[in-house]
Design a protein around this motif. Structure first.
Motif, PDB file in Angstrom:
ATOM      1  N   VAL A  65       0.840  -1.207   0.000  1.00  0.00           N
ATOM      2  CA  VAL A  65       0.000   0.000   0.000  1.00  0.00           C
ATOM      3  C   VAL A  65       0.871   1.251   0.000  1.00  0.00           C
ATOM      4  O   VAL A  65       0.642   2.202  -0.745  1.00  0.00           O
ATOM      5  N   GLU A  66       1.916   1.238   0.822  1.00  0.00           N
ATOM      6  CA  GLU A  66       2.778   2.413   0.955  1.00  0.00           C
ATOM      7  C   GLU A  66       3.576   2.688  -0.317  1.00  0.00           C
ATOM      8  O   GLU A  66       3.906   3.829  -0.619  1.00  0.00           O
ATOM      9  N   GLN A  67       3.886   1.631  -1.095  1.00  0.00           N
ATOM     10  CA  GLN A  67       4.646   1.808  -2.327  1.00  0.00           C
ATOM     11  C   GLN A  67       3.892   2.623  -3.367  1.00  0.00           C
ATOM     12  O   GLN A  67       4.500   3.172  -4.285  1.00  0.00           O
ATOM     13  N   LYS A  68       2.575   2.704  -3.218  1.00  0.00           N
ATOM     14  CA  LYS A  68       1.772   3.462  -4.183  1.00  0.00           C
ATOM     15  C   LYS A  68       1.964   4.963  -4.025  1.00  0.00           C
ATOM     16  O   LYS A  68       1.558   5.735  -4.879  1.00  0.00           O
ATOM     17  N   HIS A  69       2.546   5.352  -2.910  1.00  0.00           N
ATOM     18  CA  HIS A  69       2.726   6.773  -2.633  1.00  0.00           C
ATOM     19  C   HIS A  69       4.173   7.168  -2.871  1.00  0.00           C
ATOM     20  O   HIS A  69       5.060   6.347  -3.013  1.00  0.00           O
ATOM     21  N   SER A  70       4.435   8.449  -2.889  1.00  0.00           N
ATOM     22  CA  SER A  70       5.782   8.959  -3.131  1.00  0.00           C
ATOM     23  C   SER A  70       6.539   9.078  -1.814  1.00  0.00           C
ATOM     24  O   SER A  70       6.184   8.458  -0.829  1.00  0.00           O
ATOM     25  N   GLY A  71       7.595   9.922  -1.777  1.00  0.00           N
ATOM     26  CA  GLY A  71       8.471  10.023  -0.614  1.00  0.00           C
ATOM     27  C   GLY A  71       7.767  10.436   0.661  1.00  0.00           C
ATOM     28  O   GLY A  71       6.639  10.936   0.654  1.00  0.00           O
ATOM     29  N   ALA A  72       8.488  10.235   1.778  1.00  0.00           N
ATOM     30  CA  ALA A  72       7.904  10.467   3.101  1.00  0.00           C
ATOM     31  C   ALA A  72       7.447  11.906   3.291  1.00  0.00           C
ATOM     32  O   ALA A  72       6.380  12.165   3.848  1.00  0.00           O
ATOM     33  N   LYS A  77       1.696  15.523   3.389  1.00  0.00           N
ATOM     34  CA  LYS A  77       0.656  16.419   2.883  1.00  0.00           C
ATOM     35  C   LYS A  77      -0.728  15.794   3.017  1.00  0.00           C
ATOM     36  O   LYS A  77      -1.736  16.489   2.902  1.00  0.00           O
ATOM     37  N   GLN A  78      -0.767  14.477   3.224  1.00  0.00           N
ATOM     38  CA  GLN A  78      -2.055  13.813   3.395  1.00  0.00           C
ATOM     39  C   GLN A  78      -2.688  14.280   4.709  1.00  0.00           C
ATOM     40  O   GLN A  78      -2.044  14.263   5.757  1.00  0.00           O
ATOM     41  N   PRO A  79      -3.950  14.700   4.673  1.00  0.00           N
ATOM     42  CA  PRO A  79      -4.585  15.274   5.876  1.00  0.00           C
ATOM     43  C   PRO A  79      -4.505  14.366   7.106  1.00  0.00           C
ATOM     44  O   PRO A  79      -4.238  14.844   8.202  1.00  0.00           O
ATOM     45  N   TRP A  80      -4.724  13.065   6.933  1.00  0.00           N
ATOM     46  CA  TRP A  80      -4.716  12.187   8.114  1.00  0.00           C
ATOM     47  C   TRP A  80      -3.328  12.096   8.724  1.00  0.00           C
ATOM     48  O   TRP A  80      -3.182  12.006   9.942  1.00  0.00           O
ATOM     49  N   MET A  81      -2.278  12.146   7.872  1.00  0.00           N
ATOM     50  CA  MET A  81      -0.911  12.114   8.393  1.00  0.00           C
ATOM     51  C   MET A  81      -0.592  13.396   9.149  1.00  0.00           C
ATOM     52  O   MET A  81       0.064  13.373  10.197  1.00  0.00           O
ATOM     53  N   LEU A  82      -1.048  14.518   8.628  1.00  0.00           N
ATOM     54  CA  LEU A  82      -0.816  15.793   9.313  1.00  0.00           C
ATOM     55  C   LEU A  82      -1.533  15.823  10.659  1.00  0.00           C
ATOM     56  O   LEU A  82      -0.991  16.325  11.647  1.00  0.00           O
ATOM     57  N   LYS A  83      -2.755  15.297  10.691  1.00  0.00           N
ATOM     58  CA  LYS A  83      -3.488  15.244  11.960  1.00  0.00           C
ATOM     59  C   LYS A  83      -2.753  14.363  12.974  1.00  0.00           C
ATOM     60  O   LYS A  83      -2.655  14.707  14.154  1.00  0.00           O
TER      61      LYS A  83
END
Length: 477
Positions: free
Chosen positions: A243-250, A255-261
């Motif tokens: 799942v994580e491979q579908k996204h770019s660098g850390a 910038k993803q809202p849930w990660m920022l929260k």
């Protein structure tokens, strides 16, 4: 692997041994933050008498250099550990611990002292963000709470050791340069940490994130009780990695809202723990007690009680952590902390300067520290090791712990000013802040007890992104 009691016991012993080795970094963290209180009085002597001729301003520089180095170290160690692995970073940090210990012990002047204290701070901050993460990624869910809390135990043990060593050395050796030996003792955990890293396995989750699946399975087999556990965790880690491979660098993932929260919660928890005022008590207990009329020597001896109570409380916290939820322990600790601060404010403000006032103030400090170190300190470091997703755990942990060190510096600098201006009213101010912390934790902090790191990641994304992942990516598992 067999699931017999003997095999289970052997697996648990391996994990405890790994935690004991790894937390040499935490022991160094505690010793280096605590020893300065015993060394500073000797360092204020002029150079002709064995000191560095420190003034109140330069004392502040020496004390705060480590704290600011800690913020820098936590941030960059977190990023580097995601890229190069937790073990490699800890080996480098061990070398920085050794360099800082030798540098501060041999410093000929203020400039070298501040520089080497900053280097020591980098090691302390880096260890504070890396050690709990490595332990959490190696431990099974049922062991993770106690094992990560061992890091907090070693921190407070290091502080207690620093208080006792400083008092003992000063008493046994009537020498103005004894402060150099106090600081040099920090070399011991640095050496033990560096050697110990050769006996600790690489994080299987980090190995999976780098595509080294076979190595991860081999490592996991050596630290789990049954093959079923190994297979289940490997499936979870591989699915999560896909799942994580579908996204770019850390950085872009933040910038993803849930990660920022989630990062906001981590930073908020750093505010919660520092604005309990715990380091104000650890650094300035003699000053607080002198406000009540207690003599200087008696106040210094009473400070050793801080270290002893902190160690005992952390041991109780390690016993409780798997019996109570993280959230429950944190809220219970904050509630008692508020009452202890109100009690302290009342004692300092409204009672006459008598021996009874001094003892009541000390009892308030010790009550505060007991619940702080039993319920709040261990839970904070545990949450920092498990809240964040694997692919950005080092980065997010580093940012959160880096800001934690900045909050530490703010409290350390502001508290003596507040105490001189507001007196005992300072404790009422901290009580109000901690009531706000209770509200924050009640509204925002999820419970993570008993969940694997992958289950925690799924829970956090569901909670803070409105459950979008469940409808999409989760089905790919």
């Amino acid at each position: 692997m067999s699931s017999s009691p003997t095999a289970v016991s052997a697996s648990a012993k391996i994990l405890w041994r790994i935690a004991a080795i790894t937390t040499m970094g935490s022991l160094g963290f505690g010793y280096d933050t605590g020893v300065i209180s015993g060394a500073l009085p000797f360092m204020t002597l002029d150079a002709a008498h064995g000191g560095l001729g420190l003034t109140p301003v330069s004392e502040g520089l020496v004390a705060s250099a480590l704290i600011f180095g800690g913020a820098f170290g936590a941030l960059f160690a977190g990023q580097l550990s995601d890229r190069y692995g937790r073990l490699g970073v800890l080996k480098v940090l061990a070398l920085l611990f050794a360099l800082g210990a030798l540098g501060t012990a041999c410093a000929p002047d203020l400039t070298i002292m501040v520089i080497t204290r900053f280097i020591l701070g980098i090691a302390v901050g880096g260890a504070s963000s890396t050690v709990p993460v490595l332990i959490a990624e190696l431990a099974a869910p049922r062991h993770r709470g106690r094992l990560v809390c061992q890091s907090e135990l070693m921190i407070v043990s290091g502080q207690c050791l620093a208080y006792v060593a400083s008092a003992g050395l000063a008493h046994l050796f009537d020498s103005p340069i004894i402060w150099r030996y106090m600081l040099a003792i920090a070399l011991i955990p640095a050496v033990l940490l560096y050697i110990g890293m050769y006996f600790v396995p690489t994080s299987p989750r980090w190995l999976v994130s780098k595509g080294r699946i076979a190595e991860a399975k081999t490592t996991l087999t050596g630290i789990r009780d049954t093959q079923r556990e190994v297979d289940q965790e490997m499936r979870e880690m591989i699915a999560q990695h896909k799942v994580e491979q579908k996204h770019s660098g850390a950085w872009s993932k933040l910038k993803q809202p849930w990660m920022l929260k989630l990062l906001g919660i981590g930073i908020g928890l750093g505010f919660v723990i520092q604005f309990t005022g715990v380091n104000a008590f650890m650094y300035y207990t003699p000053m607080i007690l002198k406000e009540t009329g207690m003599g200087t020597n008696a106040a210094l001896i009473a400070t050793i009680g801080n270290g002893v109570v902190s160690v005992l409380a952390t041991l109780v916290g390690m016993w409780l952590i798997n019996r109570m939820g993280r959230r429950t322990m944190l809220l219970m600790g904050l509630t008692v902390v508020v009452f202890a601060q109100i009690f302290l404010g009342g004692v300092v403000n409204f009672l006459p300067h008598t021996l009874m006032q001094s003892y009541l103030a000390l009892s308030g400090v010790l009550l505060f520290l007991f619940f702080m170190q039993m319920c709040i300190g261990p839970v904070y470091w545990l949450l920092m090791s498990e809240l964040f997703p694997t692919h950005a755990r080092g980065l997010m942990n580093g940012i959160a712990v880096g800001v934690f060190w900045i909050f530490n510096a703010i409290v350390a600098m502001v508290f003596p000013i507040l105490l001189s201006v507001l007196g005992g009213m300072t404790f009422f101010l901290f009580a109000v802040i901690n009531i706000g912390s209770i509200v924050f934790c009640t509204l925002w902090l999820p419970e993570t007890k008993g969940l694997s790191l992958e289950e925690i990641e799924t829970l956090m994304e569901q909670r803070f992104s409105g459950g979008k992942r469940v409808a999409g990516e989760a089905r790919a598992y």
